[in-house]
Design a protein around this motif. Structure first.
Motif, PDB file in Angstrom:
ATOM      1  N   ARG A  21      64.162  20.419  -3.850  1.00  0.00           N
ATOM      2  CA  ARG A  21      64.051  21.187  -2.571  1.00  0.00           C
ATOM      3  C   ARG A  21      64.598  20.581  -1.382  1.00  0.00           C
ATOM      4  O   ARG A  21      64.392  21.501  -0.295  1.00  0.00           O
ATOM      5  CB  ARG A  21      62.270  20.937  -2.496  1.00  0.00           C
ATOM      6  CG  ARG A  21      61.629  21.842  -1.316  1.00  0.00           C
ATOM      7  CD  ARG A  21      60.331  22.253  -1.594  1.00  0.00           C
ATOM      8  NE  ARG A  21      60.009  23.154  -0.811  1.00  0.00           N
ATOM      9  CZ  ARG A  21      58.543  23.334  -0.253  1.00  0.00           C
ATOM     10  NH1 ARG A  21      57.872  22.459  -0.754  1.00  0.00           N
ATOM     11  NH2 ARG A  21      58.423  24.216   0.805  1.00  0.00           N
ATOM     12  N   TYR A  22      64.705  19.329  -1.265  1.00  0.00           N
ATOM     13  CA  TYR A  22      65.041  18.573   0.151  1.00  0.00           C
ATOM     14  C   TYR A  22      66.531  18.108   0.013  1.00  0.00           C
ATOM     15  O   TYR A  22      66.987  17.713  -1.156  1.00  0.00           O
ATOM     16  CB  TYR A  22      64.235  17.401   0.476  1.00  0.00           C
ATOM     17  CG  TYR A  22      62.692  17.796   0.768  1.00  0.00           C
ATOM     18  CD1 TYR A  22      62.410  18.069   2.010  1.00  0.00           C
ATOM     19  CD2 TYR A  22      61.772  17.695  -0.447  1.00  0.00           C
ATOM     20  CE1 TYR A  22      61.174  18.423   1.940  1.00  0.00           C
ATOM     21  CE2 TYR A  22      60.557  18.192  -0.226  1.00  0.00           C
ATOM     22  CZ  TYR A  22      60.167  18.406   1.145  1.00  0.00           C
ATOM     23  OH  TYR A  22      59.047  19.025   1.421  1.00  0.00           O
ATOM     24  N   ARG A  39      64.515  21.323   4.005  1.00  0.00           N
ATOM     25  CA  ARG A  39      63.788  21.663   3.096  1.00  0.00           C
ATOM     26  C   ARG A  39      64.025  23.039   2.699  1.00  0.00           C
ATOM     27  O   ARG A  39      63.985  24.077   3.752  1.00  0.00           O
ATOM     28  CB  ARG A  39      62.371  21.728   3.630  1.00  0.00           C
ATOM     29  CG  ARG A  39      61.231  22.369   2.355  1.00  0.00           C
ATOM     30  CD  ARG A  39      59.722  21.722   2.779  1.00  0.00           C
ATOM     31  NE  ARG A  39      59.572  22.081   4.056  1.00  0.00           N
ATOM     32  CZ  ARG A  39      58.513  21.251   4.956  1.00  0.00           C
ATOM     33  NH1 ARG A  39      58.030  20.423   4.087  1.00  0.00           N
ATOM     34  NH2 ARG A  39      58.185  21.671   6.107  1.00  0.00           N
ATOM     35  N   ASN A  64      58.633  11.073   1.534  1.00  0.00           N
ATOM     36  CA  ASN A  64      57.461  10.660   0.722  1.00  0.00           C
ATOM     37  C   ASN A  64      56.174  11.396   1.509  1.00  0.00           C
ATOM     38  O   ASN A  64      55.356  12.018   0.969  1.00  0.00           O
ATOM     39  CB  ASN A  64      57.077   9.244   0.654  1.00  0.00           C
ATOM     40  CG  ASN A  64      57.897   8.516  -0.462  1.00  0.00           C
ATOM     41  OD1 ASN A  64      58.408   9.148  -1.119  1.00  0.00           O
ATOM     42  ND2 ASN A  64      58.208   7.081  -0.154  1.00  0.00           N
ATOM     43  N   ARG A  67      56.272  15.261   0.561  1.00  0.00           N
ATOM     44  CA  ARG A  67      55.751  15.533  -0.720  1.00  0.00           C
ATOM     45  C   ARG A  67      54.539  15.320  -1.048  1.00  0.00           C
ATOM     46  O   ARG A  67      53.910  16.068  -1.834  1.00  0.00           O
ATOM     47  CB  ARG A  67      56.642  14.292  -1.861  1.00  0.00           C
ATOM     48  CG  ARG A  67      58.004  14.802  -2.140  1.00  0.00           C
ATOM     49  CD  ARG A  67      58.707  13.761  -2.969  1.00  0.00           C
ATOM     50  NE  ARG A  67      59.981  13.882  -2.960  1.00  0.00           N
ATOM     51  CZ  ARG A  67      60.919  12.872  -2.472  1.00  0.00           C
ATOM     52  NH1 ARG A  67      60.450  11.589  -2.313  1.00  0.00           N
ATOM     53  NH2 ARG A  67      62.353  13.338  -2.650  1.00  0.00           N
ATOM     54  N   ASP A  70      53.175  18.641   0.367  1.00  0.00           N
ATOM     55  CA  ASP A  70      53.385  19.659  -0.442  1.00  0.00           C
ATOM     56  C   ASP A  70      52.556  19.667  -1.694  1.00  0.00           C
ATOM     57  O   ASP A  70      51.882  20.529  -2.278  1.00  0.00           O
ATOM     58  CB  ASP A  70      55.010  19.352  -1.230  1.00  0.00           C
ATOM     59  CG  ASP A  70      55.869  19.820  -0.262  1.00  0.00           C
ATOM     60  OD1 ASP A  70      55.686  20.287   0.754  1.00  0.00           O
ATOM     61  OD2 ASP A  70      56.998  19.415  -0.466  1.00  0.00           O
ATOM     62  N   GLU A  71      51.948  18.488  -2.252  1.00  0.00           N
ATOM     63  CA  GLU A  71      51.145  18.256  -3.431  1.00  0.00           C
ATOM     64  C   GLU A  71      49.676  18.743  -2.670  1.00  0.00           C
ATOM     65  O   GLU A  71      49.117  19.462  -3.706  1.00  0.00           O
ATOM     66  CB  GLU A  71      51.166  16.659  -3.575  1.00  0.00           C
ATOM     67  CG  GLU A  71      52.268  16.239  -4.484  1.00  0.00           C
ATOM     68  CD  GLU A  71      52.376  14.805  -4.950  1.00  0.00           C
ATOM     69  OE1 GLU A  71      51.292  14.249  -4.769  1.00  0.00           O
ATOM     70  OE2 GLU A  71      53.389  14.394  -5.209  1.00  0.00           O
TER      71      GLU A  71
END
Length: 111
Positions: A21-22, A39, A64, A67, A70-71
């Motif tokens: 993704r990145y 992204r 981090n 992410r 995103d989670e």
């Protein structure tokens, strides 16, 4: 002429991170390292660091954070009921649910 300057800058970019993704790149500007994060192929963040290693560390820190976002975006629901329960337990007054304008700003006392 501007096109060749953009092309030269593109050639100087160093890939310092990539995953599904990145992607992150950095450029040595002699006085600092400029980095940027993409992204899904779109620009999302930029910054600068004093060395290439510190640029890598900064990018890892930002990734981090992204992410974790995103989670949590994939988690259904929210914690609003739990937050309300904790506030009630602390004795925090709740707004009255009545839609009447005369009581809109009044607070209900906890039971």
């Amino acid at each position: 002429m501007a096109h060749s300057a953009e092309q030269a800058a593109e050639e100087q970019r160093i890939l310092i991170h990539t995953d599904s993704r990145y992607a992150a790149y950095t450029i040595d500007l002699d006085y600092m390292w400029r980095w940027e994060i993409l992204r899904d192929g779109e620009f999302v963040q930029e910054g600068c660091s004093l060395s290439q290693n510190s640029a890598r560390e900064a990018v890892a820190h930002v990734l981090n954070f992204f992410r974790r976002q995103d989670e949590s975006a994939g988690t259904p629901g929210d914690n609003s009921e739990e937050i309300k329960r904790l506030l009630r337990a602390l004795g925090t007054p709740e707004p009255i649910a009545d839609k009447n304008d005369t009581t809109k700003n009044e607070l209900a006392q906890p039971e």
